[in-house]
Motif scaffolding. Structure first.
Motif, PDB file in Angstrom:
ATOM      1  N   MET A   1       0.815  -1.203   0.000  1.00 46.01           N
ATOM      2  CA  MET A   1       0.000   0.000   0.000  1.00 46.01           C
ATOM      3  C   MET A   1       0.851   1.256   0.000  1.00 46.01           C
ATOM      4  SD  MET A   1      -3.418  -0.710   2.023  1.00 46.01           S
ATOM      5  CE  MET A   1      -4.134  -2.311   2.195  1.00 46.01           C
ATOM      6  N   ASP A   2       2.159   1.090   0.099  1.00 45.33           N
ATOM      7  CA  ASP A   2       3.047   2.238   0.092  1.00 45.33           C
ATOM      8  C   ASP A   2       2.990   3.017  -1.214  1.00 45.33           C
ATOM      9  OD1 ASP A   2       3.928   1.672   2.650  1.00 45.33           O
ATOM     10  OD2 ASP A   2       5.594   0.451   1.943  1.00 45.33           O
ATOM     11  N   SER A   3       2.556   2.366  -2.305  1.00 44.51           N
ATOM     12  CA  SER A   3       2.536   3.015  -3.601  1.00 44.51           C
ATOM     13  C   SER A   3       1.298   3.886  -3.818  1.00 44.51           C
ATOM     14  CB  SER A   3       2.642   1.969  -4.715  1.00 44.51           C
ATOM     15  OG  SER A   3       1.500   1.135  -4.689  1.00 44.51           O
ATOM     16  N   VAL A   4       0.383   3.878  -2.894  1.00 53.94           N
ATOM     17  CA  VAL A   4      -0.840   4.667  -3.026  1.00 53.94           C
ATOM     18  C   VAL A   4      -0.565   6.087  -2.536  1.00 53.94           C
ATOM     19  CG1 VAL A   4      -3.222   4.937  -2.257  1.00 53.94           C
ATOM     20  CG2 VAL A   4      -2.322   2.657  -2.774  1.00 53.94           C
ATOM     21  N   SER A   5      -0.852   7.069  -3.379  1.00 50.01           N
ATOM     22  CA  SER A   5      -0.688   8.462  -2.978  1.00 50.01           C
ATOM     23  C   SER A   5      -1.983   8.974  -2.368  1.00 50.01           C
ATOM     24  CB  SER A   5      -0.319   9.336  -4.179  1.00 50.01           C
ATOM     25  OG  SER A   5      -1.443   9.500  -5.034  1.00 50.01           O
ATOM     26  N   LEU A   6      -1.886  10.015  -1.581  1.00 46.42           N
ATOM     27  CA  LEU A   6      -3.072  10.623  -0.994  1.00 46.42           C
ATOM     28  C   LEU A   6      -3.980  11.188  -2.082  1.00 46.42           C
ATOM     29  CD1 LEU A   6      -4.499  11.123   1.643  1.00 46.42           C
ATOM     30  CD2 LEU A   6      -3.206  13.245   1.882  1.00 46.42           C
ATOM     31  N   VAL A   7      -3.398  11.771  -3.107  1.00 44.81           N
ATOM     32  CA  VAL A   7      -4.197  12.304  -4.219  1.00 44.81           C
ATOM     33  C   VAL A   7      -4.924  11.165  -4.921  1.00 44.81           C
ATOM     34  CG1 VAL A   7      -4.065  13.439  -6.482  1.00 44.81           C
ATOM     35  CG2 VAL A   7      -2.778  14.353  -4.547  1.00 44.81           C
ATOM     36  N   GLY A   8      -4.221  10.073  -5.182  1.00 47.79           N
ATOM     37  CA  GLY A   8      -4.840   8.917  -5.825  1.00 47.79           C
ATOM     38  C   GLY A   8      -5.955   8.327  -4.984  1.00 47.79           C
ATOM     39  N   LEU A   9      -5.728   8.253  -3.674  1.00 44.33           N
ATOM     40  CA  LEU A   9      -6.752   7.736  -2.775  1.00 44.33           C
ATOM     41  C   LEU A   9      -7.967   8.660  -2.758  1.00 44.33           C
ATOM     42  CD1 LEU A   9      -7.688   5.607  -0.756  1.00 44.33           C
ATOM     43  CD2 LEU A   9      -6.519   6.921   1.037  1.00 44.33           C
ATOM     44  N   THR A 122     -10.491  -1.504  -6.031  1.00 42.57           N
ATOM     45  CA  THR A 122     -10.666  -1.789  -7.450  1.00 42.57           C
ATOM     46  C   THR A 122     -10.226  -0.601  -8.291  1.00 42.57           C
ATOM     47  OG1 THR A 122     -12.471  -3.337  -7.000  1.00 42.57           O
ATOM     48  CG2 THR A 122     -12.365  -2.385  -9.226  1.00 42.57           C
ATOM     49  N   HIS A 123     -10.627   0.599  -7.881  1.00 45.97           N
ATOM     50  CA  HIS A 123     -10.252   1.819  -8.601  1.00 45.97           C
ATOM     51  C   HIS A 123      -8.729   1.983  -8.636  1.00 45.97           C
ATOM     52  CE1 HIS A 123     -11.044   5.867 -10.208  1.00 45.97           C
ATOM     53  NE2 HIS A 123      -9.985   6.236  -9.507  1.00 45.97           N
ATOM     54  N   LEU A 124      -8.087   1.609  -7.547  1.00 48.08           N
ATOM     55  CA  LEU A 124      -6.626   1.728  -7.452  1.00 48.08           C
ATOM     56  C   LEU A 124      -5.902   0.549  -8.114  1.00 48.08           C
ATOM     57  CD1 LEU A 124      -6.371   2.990  -3.772  1.00 48.08           C
ATOM     58  CD2 LEU A 124      -5.966   4.349  -5.852  1.00 48.08           C
ATOM     59  N   GLY A 125      -6.669  -0.431  -8.582  1.00 48.49           N
ATOM     60  CA  GLY A 125      -6.066  -1.589  -9.236  1.00 48.49           C
ATOM     61  C   GLY A 125      -5.449  -2.562  -8.268  1.00 48.49           C
ATOM     62  N   LEU A 126      -5.956  -2.580  -7.042  1.00 44.77           N
ATOM     63  CA  LEU A 126      -5.430  -3.499  -6.016  1.00 44.77           C
ATOM     64  C   LEU A 126      -6.358  -4.702  -5.904  1.00 44.77           C
ATOM     65  CD1 LEU A 126      -4.613  -0.801  -3.331  1.00 44.77           C
ATOM     66  CD2 LEU A 126      -3.037  -1.845  -4.960  1.00 44.77           C
TER      67      LEU A 126
END
Length: 132
Positions: A1-9, A122-126
């Motif tokens: 989950m380290d690759s998720v940015s706050l903007v992306g979230l 799902t939106h984040l591709g996880l």
């Protein structure tokens, strides 16, 4: 989950919000024009899933009377992030803020949280629903 940015979230949350992820008492006020309405508690827990930190809960007041509660996050670096603040009208004021532990066990919003968390992943591709 380290690759998720706050903007992306934040983008994933905005895309995932719907009347079915809204707090039941706020469904009547939810709309495409106010997608954040009623999403604060579940959103704060999803942000906590990705970034940790603390959950913060304040009171919502209208004309000096408490009408509801509002949730947001304090991140591990000490900054506060509130991805649903825009839901409130000018008459609604958020007052105070106390740190609360993450709810353990069943809560009344588990169904909404589960829907929101799955849509965000799902939106984040996880992968969704995969146990380590």
């Amino acid at each position: 989950m380290d690759s998720v940015s706050l903007v992306g979230l934040a983008e994933a949350l905005n895309a995932a919000w719907g009347p079915d992820t809204c707090a039941p008492e706020d469904v009547k006020d939810w709309s495409e024009a106010n997608r954040a309405r009623g999403q604060c508690a579940t959103t704060a827990v999803v942000v906590h899933d990705y970034f940790g930190g603390d959950l913060v809960r304040g009171e919502v007041h209208v004309r000096g009377e408490r009408v509801d509660f509002h949730w947001w996050n304090r991140l591990p670096d000490g900054s506060e992030i509130d991805l649903t603040r825009e839901q409130f009208s000018l008459q609604e004021k958020v007052i105070g803020g106390v740190y609360l532990p993450r709810p353990l066990g069943w809560t009344r919003l588990d169904r909404e949280y589960s829907l929101l968390a799955d849509r965000v992943a799902t939106h984040l591709g996880l992968a969704v629903g995969v146990e380590d």
